[in-house]
Scaffold this active site. Structure first.
Site, PDB file in Angstrom:
ATOM      1  N   ASP A 228       0.834  -1.197   0.000  1.00  0.00           N
ATOM      2  CA  ASP A 228       0.000   0.000   0.000  1.00  0.00           C
ATOM      3  C   ASP A 228       0.874   1.256   0.000  1.00  0.00           C
ATOM      4  O   ASP A 228       1.912   1.303   0.672  1.00  0.00           O
ATOM      5  CB  ASP A 228      -0.887  -0.022   1.248  1.00  0.00           C
ATOM      6  N   GLU A 289       1.475  -0.691  -5.154  1.00  0.00           N
ATOM      7  CA  GLU A 289       0.491   0.343  -5.463  1.00  0.00           C
ATOM      8  C   GLU A 289       1.246   1.672  -5.480  1.00  0.00           C
ATOM      9  O   GLU A 289       1.434   2.310  -4.449  1.00  0.00           O
ATOM     10  CB  GLU A 289      -0.616   0.391  -4.412  1.00  0.00           C
TER      11      GLU A 289
END
Length: 567
Positions: A228, A289
């Site tokens: 993330d 990401e």
């Protein structure tokens, strides 16, 4: 670090272990299905999805034809940001089950031939994490406080933030604390919500903490990690102000990122992590990401860093031949330069579902979430979404699907404000991302559409979800679910995902038609609003493998894609 046990049971055997060579590494051409646990399947009737619910539905994912699942965070969390505010990285939130439930889920997935990717959130933690609570109690200059990004404020009494950075969720990126003696104290950085303080990656103890987290889940059988905010973590030296424009607002040129993202030091973190993954059998992997300029992506991936990074350019491409072709050509070239496969994605838990995005004119400018007065053409959106999916699944590299897209689920616009939980909505009043996170419909005529036996659902499901439920589409020729199943099984059978397959764009096609040659398979996408007649010859007479809409001989309907087998 926490009170959770650091020992792991013997990991379940992984699917079809093979000698690790670039041709055999599973992640290079895998289709990965993203599970948002809160909204996938509820096993205990409390209205919130959980890990036993995931385990129960794994055969559905195997039959769908995917190779792996990626689970959004299921760790202990106050759920201020859908679990991306982690209070304990090595335990399961009681809402979702227990560590034994996680072990059972991973083991069952492996039995079914599915790999398991888990989320890791290294940019920030929850403010309820024990280490942040210790930092608050310990005071300025302490080793405990150095685990996070704390700084003195500006102004005569430190009453102003340390710099002018703003949060991704709106408002300032700094919050001032009250020290233990009751006086106003230092400020802490939170690039996201105030409940998500940023880790200080200048501190070696933070590096050690996350190395331990990686090993904990690898020991339990995880096949990889989705990272993330993978372009975050390392902040610029000295925490300088961001550039402002003439109006005094922070100026981020188009195609650029805020000053606190995409700093080169983050690459060293992946160089540190890669040997850990390589020390485990089974080709464990990292997918990032990273919302950064495309030309920067090759810096993040390669033999000594991450294995993959999401190609968000394809997700953002407008509907049309030139835009979609550019969104294929450029990332293929960039990934090939470092020997990594491209990843393709059209939806996830952070963006408007593509069945709704495509229901607007190509030049429609989206805000943060779909507002109630933004009403897409649902039929058009689904037609285009199905066509874009067939194009995506024909391309070389890995493909990532978001739960429910195989059912053609639209974005939900009319969630009551009092039920919305996205911090972007709570902080700024924007619609937010809850519309893509509504629980799945499994059974058309069941309570909560089969999501929960008690009829409870943490977000309300709209009436249209009933028509799109799994049992309403299974075995129905032409349904979105059956189109996905057919395409996924053909993709595997024909080896369309192999990164070495190459892509050739066809010429001399009718205007508005995108043509891609993938060996024996030709993919045509009509991006116009009218049917086109295919030129006489092999294409007009080719065998139809799968199409996104019913076909007439020799023609391609509006907003339709088809896979053809040509000699």
């Amino acid at each position: 670090m926490t009170t959770s046990p650091l020992t792991a049971p013997l990991a379940a055997p992984r699917p079809s272990e093979q000698e690790s060579t670039p041709e055999k590494q599973w992640w290079r051409d895998a289709v990965v299905y993203q599970v948002y646990p809160r909204s996938f399947a509820d096993s205990n009737g409390d209205g919130m999805g959980d890990l036993p619910g995931v385990t129960e539905r794994l055969p559905y994912l195997r039959d769908l034809g995917v190779d792996a699942i990626w689970l959004s965070p299921f760790y202990t969390s106050p759920q201020k940001d859908g679990g991306y505010d982690v209070a304990d990285y090595i335990d399961v939130d009681p809402r979702f089950g227990s560590l034994s439930d996680a072990d059972e889920m991973i083991g069952r997935a492996h039995e079914l031939g599915l790999r398991v990717i888990v989320d890791i959130v290294p940019n920030h933690s929850s403010d309820q994490h024990v280490l942040f609570q210790e930092a608050l109690a310990a005071g300025p200059g302490s080793p405990e406080r150095d685990m996070y990004v704390f700084a003195e404020g500006k102004g005569e009494d430190g009453e102003l933030p340390p710099n002018n950075w703003t949060s991704i969720f709106h408002g300032p990126a700094w919050t001032r604390i009250t020290e233990a003696d009751g006086t106003p104290g230092q400020w802490y950085l939170h690039i996201f919500d105030t409940s998500q303080p940023d880790w200080n990656w200048e501190n070696p103890r933070v590096h050690e903490l996350f190395r331990d987290v990686l090993r904990f889940w690898l020991d339990r059988g995880a096949d990889g990690f989705r990272v993330d905010v993978a372009h975050g973590m390392v902040k610029p030296e000295g925490l300088p102000d961001a550039t402002v424009n003439a109006e005094g607002l922070i100026d981020i040129p188009e195609g650029e990122v805020p000053v606190y993202f995409d700093n080169d030091g983050v690459l060293d973190i992946y160089r540190e992590w890669r040997p850990i993954l390589d020390s485990y059998e089974g080709d464990r992997m990292l997918v990032l990401e990273a919302w950064i300029p495309e030309q920067r992506l090759p810096l993040y991936i390669g033999d000594d860093k991450a294995h993959q990074s999401f190609n968000f350019g394809f997700l953002q491409a407008r509907w049309g031949v030139q835009t979609m072709r550019a969104a294929i050509e450029k990332p293929l070239a960039l990934a090939d330069a470092v020997g990594s496969p491209t990843t393709w994605v059209l939806s996830n838990h952070d963006v408007i579902r593509h069945a709704s995005r495509y229901g607007f004119a190509p030049d429609h400018a989206f805000g943060e979430g779909l507002a109630r007065d933004e009403v897409p053409d649902a039929e058009l959106g689904l037609h285009r979404a199905r066509a874009a999916t067939l194009l995506m699944l024909s391309l070389p590299g890995a493909a990532y699907l978001y739960q429910g897209e195989e059912l053609g689920l639209p974005e939900v616009r009319d969630i009551p404000d009092e039920l919305r939980e996205d911090p972007a909505h709570l902080r700024a009043g924007v619609p937010g991302r809850d519309g893509s996170r509504v629980p799945l419909p499994w059974v058309r005529d069941a309570p909560a559409l089969g999501f929960s036996s008690t009829g409870r659902s943490w977000l309300p499901q709209p009436e249209v979800f009933g028509e799109l439920a799994v049992d309403a589409q299974e075995g129905v020729a032409g349904s979105t679910l059956e189109m996905y199943r057919t395409a996924l099984h053909l993709r595997r059978e024909l080896g369309l995902g192999r990164p070495d397959g190459g892509v050739t764009f066809l010429r001399d096609l009718p205007g508005g038609v995108l043509g891609v040659s993938r060996g024996e398979v030709t993919v045509l996408v009509n991006t116009t609003d009218a049917a086109v007649v295919l030129p006489p010859g092999p294409l007009a007479a080719a065998e139809v493998l799968v199409a996104s809409a019913p076909l007439e001989p020799g023609t391609l309907p509006a907003d339709t894609a088809v896979w053809l087998r040509t000699e």
